[in-house]
Write an enzyme that holds these catalytic residues in place. Structure first.
Site, PDB file in Angstrom:
ATOM      1  CE  LYS A  64      -2.797  -1.565  -5.839  1.00  0.00           C
ATOM      2  NZ  LYS A  64      -1.518  -2.328  -5.807  1.00  0.00           N
ATOM      3  CB  SER A 118      -1.569  -4.272  -2.293  1.00  0.00           C
ATOM      4  OG  SER A 118      -0.959  -3.715  -3.453  1.00  0.00           O
ATOM      5  CB  SER A 163       0.683  -5.451  -5.435  1.00  0.00           C
ATOM      6  OG  SER A 163       0.999  -5.556  -4.073  1.00  0.00           O
TER       7      SER A 163
HETATM    8  N1  GLN Z   1       2.748  -8.308  -0.693  1.00  0.00           N
HETATM    9  C1  GLN Z   1       3.797  -7.381  -0.892  1.00  0.00           C
HETATM   10  C2  GLN Z   1       3.865  -6.438   0.281  1.00  0.00           C
HETATM   11  O1  GLN Z   1       3.068  -6.543   1.133  1.00  0.00           O
HETATM   12  C3  GLN Z   1       3.621  -6.693  -2.197  1.00  0.00           C
HETATM   13  C4  GLN Z   1       3.153  -5.307  -2.138  1.00  0.00           C
HETATM   14  C5  GLN Z   1       3.069  -4.647  -3.467  1.00  0.00           C
HETATM   15  O2  GLN Z   1       3.512  -5.180  -4.491  1.00  0.00           O
HETATM   16  N2  GLN Z   1       2.540  -3.444  -3.466  1.00  0.00           N
HETATM   17  O3  GLN Z   1       4.713  -5.628   0.375  1.00  0.00           O
END
Ligand code: GLN
Length: 502
Positions: free
Chosen positions: A80, A155, A179
């Site tokens: 990532k 994400s 994410s």
């Molecule tokens: N969907 C969550 C957010 O927008 C998770 C983000 C993450 O885990 N990086 O914050």
């Protein structure tokens, strides 16, 4: 050997160990696969075949000399783009870091290199890991390999899609509020958020430091465990990384046994707001575990009703502070206003051009929540809710070994469908966020396909802090039960992948 991209990391490791294939062959097969399908999927932001093949050659040389660096030596992996790397750009999905090269490797990257894994490239993500669909990437969205018109989750949609589309057997992700787990649910793959501090965050571009964790993504529970074993452990560069010996997660999968395991079903995450097909697969999985000797008990965690609200104050507060370093001087982009300007004007023009809407939204929210007049009302309240969530988990784990829920309320939605409604997207994080607030580990693995749309559904298990091995035990057991029910892997059923792009 044919179809190397279809093998799991464990199978590839075995084929490499027996001399049936070479890392160069395996790596080339994945690079070819990326070249064939990534125009459609867009899981990768950066691929550098030369870097990958050089690493593969070095791996083959170690094998030949009888000195492999570890079980996964020579197996390819996607990274990532939140993790910094010296040989490929690191952007965290943002224009503000376009083309930026890190002078050092993130510790999880160092660990995979030391274990001989072959980096294939950097995967797409929502900008600074803010989002649940990968549509907030400054470089365009990733598409779900099951249906190219749908989101891959976020994400870490790039890492999940790369693995689901057989572009990589393994990937690294980051999980601040889901994410890793939510994209796993959305793409029919497996993702694990380790205990907070279980894996070093050194070199992970910070979103919210008290919530962020790095973890493994793969197509099987065993593969996530093998990768977890490589990246876990104390790092002197990260003072929040735990000083403890971790048991082998791979052993936990191999010895999986749920007889007598007490599984708590979080009643707040089992009903209203969850798609029928998601709940149906969830309950079927629980029945399978019960038939195998597990005990299923309902457990209430009342504070979960406030978890999303607390998270969306704590995260923006920490993010607004972490992102202050993107000041046009130290990293990446600099935009000079026409006719010049003061330091503040340059900074402002740079941030205006370099940050996307979701990032700006959260910086504004976080700055407001931390401001003198509102600190206690917003940030302070959110922290108190966080304590309540932690207490609810402690109380629940006094009676059960693991907790279970669907990983997310719905299956993959259409690209664009939720972009104008940030609150709807935030609400979808209800099942994953609590683990981050409490610092506890969680796994998502495929539970089947929803009847109404034929799209993947994940089941999530949570365990007390430092008890990550329990997740691999229950996950490994359920995966085996489901595989015998389905006659194989869920990814064999993916329509977009069997036709067109596959
Ligand atoms: N969907 C969550 C957010 O927008 C998770 C983000 C993450 O885990 N990086 O914050």
């Amino acid at each position: 050997m044919s179809d190397l991209t279809r093998l799991t990391a464990a199978d590839l490791a075995a084929a490499l160990a027996s001399g049936d294939t070479t890392s160069v062959e395996v790596t080339q097969a994945h690079l070819d696969r990326i070249a064939a399908v990534d125009g459609d999927v867009h899981a990768f932001l950066h691929v550098n075949p030369q870097v990958s093949l050089d690493a593969a050659k070095a791996s083959d040389a170690r094998r030949k000399a009888g000195t492999p660096a570890g079980a996964l030596d020579g197996v390819p992996i996607a990274i990532k783009d939140v993790l910094v790397t010296t040989d490929m750009p690191s952007t965290s999905g943002s224009k503000i870091l376009e083309g930026w090269m890190s002078p050092y490797d993130a510790t999880p990257v160092t660990k995979i290199r030391e274990a001989g894994l072959v980096p294939l490239g950097k995967t797409n993500m929502d900008e600074f890991a803010m989002g649940s669909s990968t549509e907030h990437s400054a470089y365009g969205p990733t598409r779900n390999p099951w249906d190219l018109d749908r989101i891959p989750g976020g994400s870490g949609g790039g890492s999940a899609a790369a693995v689901a589309a057989f572009e990589a057997p393994l990937a690294l992700g980051s999980d601040t509020g889901g994410s890793i787990r939510q994209p796993a649910h959305i793409t029919g793959t497996v993702g694990v958020k380790p205990t907070y501090g279980g894996v070093s965050r050194y070199g992970a571009i910070a979103l919210a430091s008290s919530l962020d964790q790095i973890g493994p993504v793969a197509r099987t529970v065993l593969d996530t465990a093998l990768l977890h074993d490589v990246i876990a452990g104390h790092d002197p560069h990260d003072s929040t990384s735990l000083k403890q010996e971790w048991p082998s997660m791979a052993d936990a999968v191999r010895k999986a046994n749920v007889t007598g395991l007490r599984i708590g079903v979080m009643t707040e995450l089992d009903g209203d707001g969850f798609q029928p097909g998601v709940l149906a697969r969830f309950h079927e999985s629980l029945e399978l575990l019960k038939a195998e000797g597990a005990e299923i008990v309902p457990v209430s965690l009342p504070s979960l009703a406030y978890a999303v609200a607390a998270y969306y104050l704590i995260l923006p507060a920490e993010a607004s502070s972490n992102l202050a370093k993107f000041d046009s001087v130290r990293f990446g982009l600099r935009v000079n206003p026409v006719g010049g300007g003061t330091v503040e004007q340059v900074m402002s023009a740079t941030r205006e051009a370099g940050f996307g809407d979701e990032v700006k939204r959260r910086i504004i929210l976080g700055t407001y929540a931390l401001s003198a007049g509102y600190y206690d009302a917003y940030y302070g309240s959110a922290q108190r809710v966080r304590t309540l969530v932690q207490r609810d988990f402690t109380a629940a784990f006094a009676n059960v070994d693991v907790l279970a829920s669907p990983t997310a309320p719905t299956t993959a939605w259409k690209l664009g469908e939720q972009l104008d409604d940030p609150l709807a997207m935030w609400r979808g994080d209800i099942a994953t966020i609590p683990a981050n607030l409490a610092g506890i580990p969680g796994i998502s693995l495929p539970a089947g396909l929803a009847d109404e749309d034929g799209l993947p559904v994940g089941i999530q298990f949570l365990a007390p802090a430092r008890e990550d091995a329990r997740l691999y035990n229950v996950g490994g057991a359920l995966e085996a039960l489901l595989a015998s029910k389905w006659g194989g892997s869920i990814l064999d059923k993916a329509p977009a992948l069997t036709g067109g792009t596959r």
